[in-house]
Design a protein around this motif. Sequence first.
Motif, PDB file in Angstrom:
ATOM      1  N   GLN A   1       1.066  -0.981  -0.278  1.00  0.00           N
ATOM      2  CA  GLN A   1       0.016  -0.111  -0.058  1.00  0.00           C
ATOM      3  C   GLN A   1       0.775   1.729   0.273  1.00  0.00           C
ATOM      4  O   GLN A   1       0.505   2.403  -0.633  1.00  0.00           O
ATOM      5  N   PHE A   2       1.841   1.001   0.849  1.00  0.00           N
ATOM      6  CA  PHE A   2       2.213   2.680   1.051  1.00  0.00           C
ATOM      7  C   PHE A   2       3.144   2.479   0.355  1.00  0.00           C
ATOM      8  O   PHE A   2       3.426   4.226  -0.534  1.00  0.00           O
ATOM      9  N   ALA A   3       4.291   1.990  -0.614  1.00  0.00           N
ATOM     10  CA  ALA A   3       5.680   1.925  -1.784  1.00  0.00           C
ATOM     11  C   ALA A   3       5.485   1.316  -2.845  1.00  0.00           C
ATOM     12  O   ALA A   3       5.397   2.589  -3.533  1.00  0.00           O
TER      13      ALA A   3
ATOM     14  N   GLY B   1       4.850   8.955   0.273  1.00  0.00           N
ATOM     15  CA  GLY B   1       3.480   7.392   0.097  1.00  0.00           C
ATOM     16  C   GLY B   1       3.081   8.580   1.509  1.00  0.00           C
ATOM     17  O   GLY B   1       3.065   8.951   2.510  1.00  0.00           O
ATOM     18  N   TYR B   2       1.721   7.942   1.306  1.00  0.00           N
ATOM     19  CA  TYR B   2       0.827   8.449   2.300  1.00  0.00           C
ATOM     20  C   TYR B   2       0.437   7.551   3.720  1.00  0.00           C
ATOM     21  O   TYR B   2       0.511   6.386   3.481  1.00  0.00           O
ATOM     22  N   VAL B   3       0.431   8.168   4.782  1.00  0.00           N
ATOM     23  CA  VAL B   3       0.057   7.594   6.085  1.00  0.00           C
ATOM     24  C   VAL B   3      -0.884   7.878   6.135  1.00  0.00           C
ATOM     25  O   VAL B   3      -1.225   9.219   7.278  1.00  0.00           O
ATOM     26  N   SER B   4      -1.888   6.882   6.080  1.00  0.00           N
ATOM     27  CA  SER B   4      -3.303   8.122   6.867  1.00  0.00           C
ATOM     28  C   SER B   4      -3.333   7.590   8.781  1.00  0.00           C
ATOM     29  O   SER B   4      -4.508   8.608   8.495  1.00  0.00           O
TER      30      SER B   4
ATOM     31  N   PHE C   1      10.550   7.240   2.627  1.00  0.00           N
ATOM     32  CA  PHE C   1      11.597   6.307   3.474  1.00  0.00           C
ATOM     33  C   PHE C   1      12.577   5.949   1.597  1.00  0.00           C
ATOM     34  O   PHE C   1      12.220   5.533   1.193  1.00  0.00           O
ATOM     35  N   GLY C   2      12.718   4.811   2.508  1.00  0.00           N
ATOM     36  CA  GLY C   2      14.590   4.452   1.444  1.00  0.00           C
ATOM     37  C   GLY C   2      13.839   3.185   1.710  1.00  0.00           C
ATOM     38  O   GLY C   2      12.939   2.559   2.534  1.00  0.00           O
ATOM     39  N   VAL C   3      14.069   2.934  -0.159  1.00  0.00           N
ATOM     40  CA  VAL C   3      13.925   1.217   0.436  1.00  0.00           C
ATOM     41  C   VAL C   3      14.115  -0.032   1.255  1.00  0.00           C
ATOM     42  O   VAL C   3      13.851  -0.054   1.847  1.00  0.00           O
ATOM     43  N   LEU C   4      16.114   0.330   1.536  1.00  0.00           N
ATOM     44  CA  LEU C   4      16.667  -1.148   2.276  1.00  0.00           C
ATOM     45  C   LEU C   4      15.975   0.021   3.504  1.00  0.00           C
ATOM     46  O   LEU C   4      15.487  -1.058   4.508  1.00  0.00           O
ATOM     47  N   LYS C   5      15.183   1.201   4.524  1.00  0.00           N
ATOM     48  CA  LYS C   5      14.602   1.429   5.630  1.00  0.00           C
ATOM     49  C   LYS C   5      13.348   0.355   5.635  1.00  0.00           C
ATOM     50  O   LYS C   5      12.973  -0.661   6.647  1.00  0.00           O
TER      51      LYS C   5
END
Length: 157
Positions: free
Chosen positions: A59-61, A107-110, A118-122
């Motif tokens: 959903q986020f990424a 991304g959106y954090v509801s 945020f980074g991919v690795l994180k």
Amino acid sequence: MDILHHQYDLVKDSRQVVLHYCSAMTDEHFNVPVNNFGRGSIKTTLLHVCNTYLYWLSQFALNKEETFYQPDDINSVVDLTACFLKADEVVVEFLNAFKDPEEIITGYVSLYETNYDFGVLKLFTHVITHEFHHKGQVMSMGRILGYTPPDADILRF
């Protein structure tokens, strides 16, 4: 990002030990809330882990609509295993979509009603360490309920 695929294979291998451990529990013990654990039962704790993969990586990424699993959807460890198969698919899709571990995803954090970067690795590190955190809780919950936990770490002896 072959190393991250390999790392996730190690996570899945450890998860199989946990699911096998849970499969030896009675339905009552699998479903009963255990005092002092924030997610309640072993089932709901593991379901939370699965949904966390879906939330952050899909959903986020990947910006996909996700349907999250609810406790009433799960009646057994077999059902829970199917949920984790969906999470596995999401991880593969995420790792194939983002080849650069340093890439930043917005991304959106509801929960906070705003966008975050945020980074991919994180993100990947978050979901796997989150699983291991809750895996420890599941093992402790099982011990409280009278089961002897197996060694479910990445390194097993």
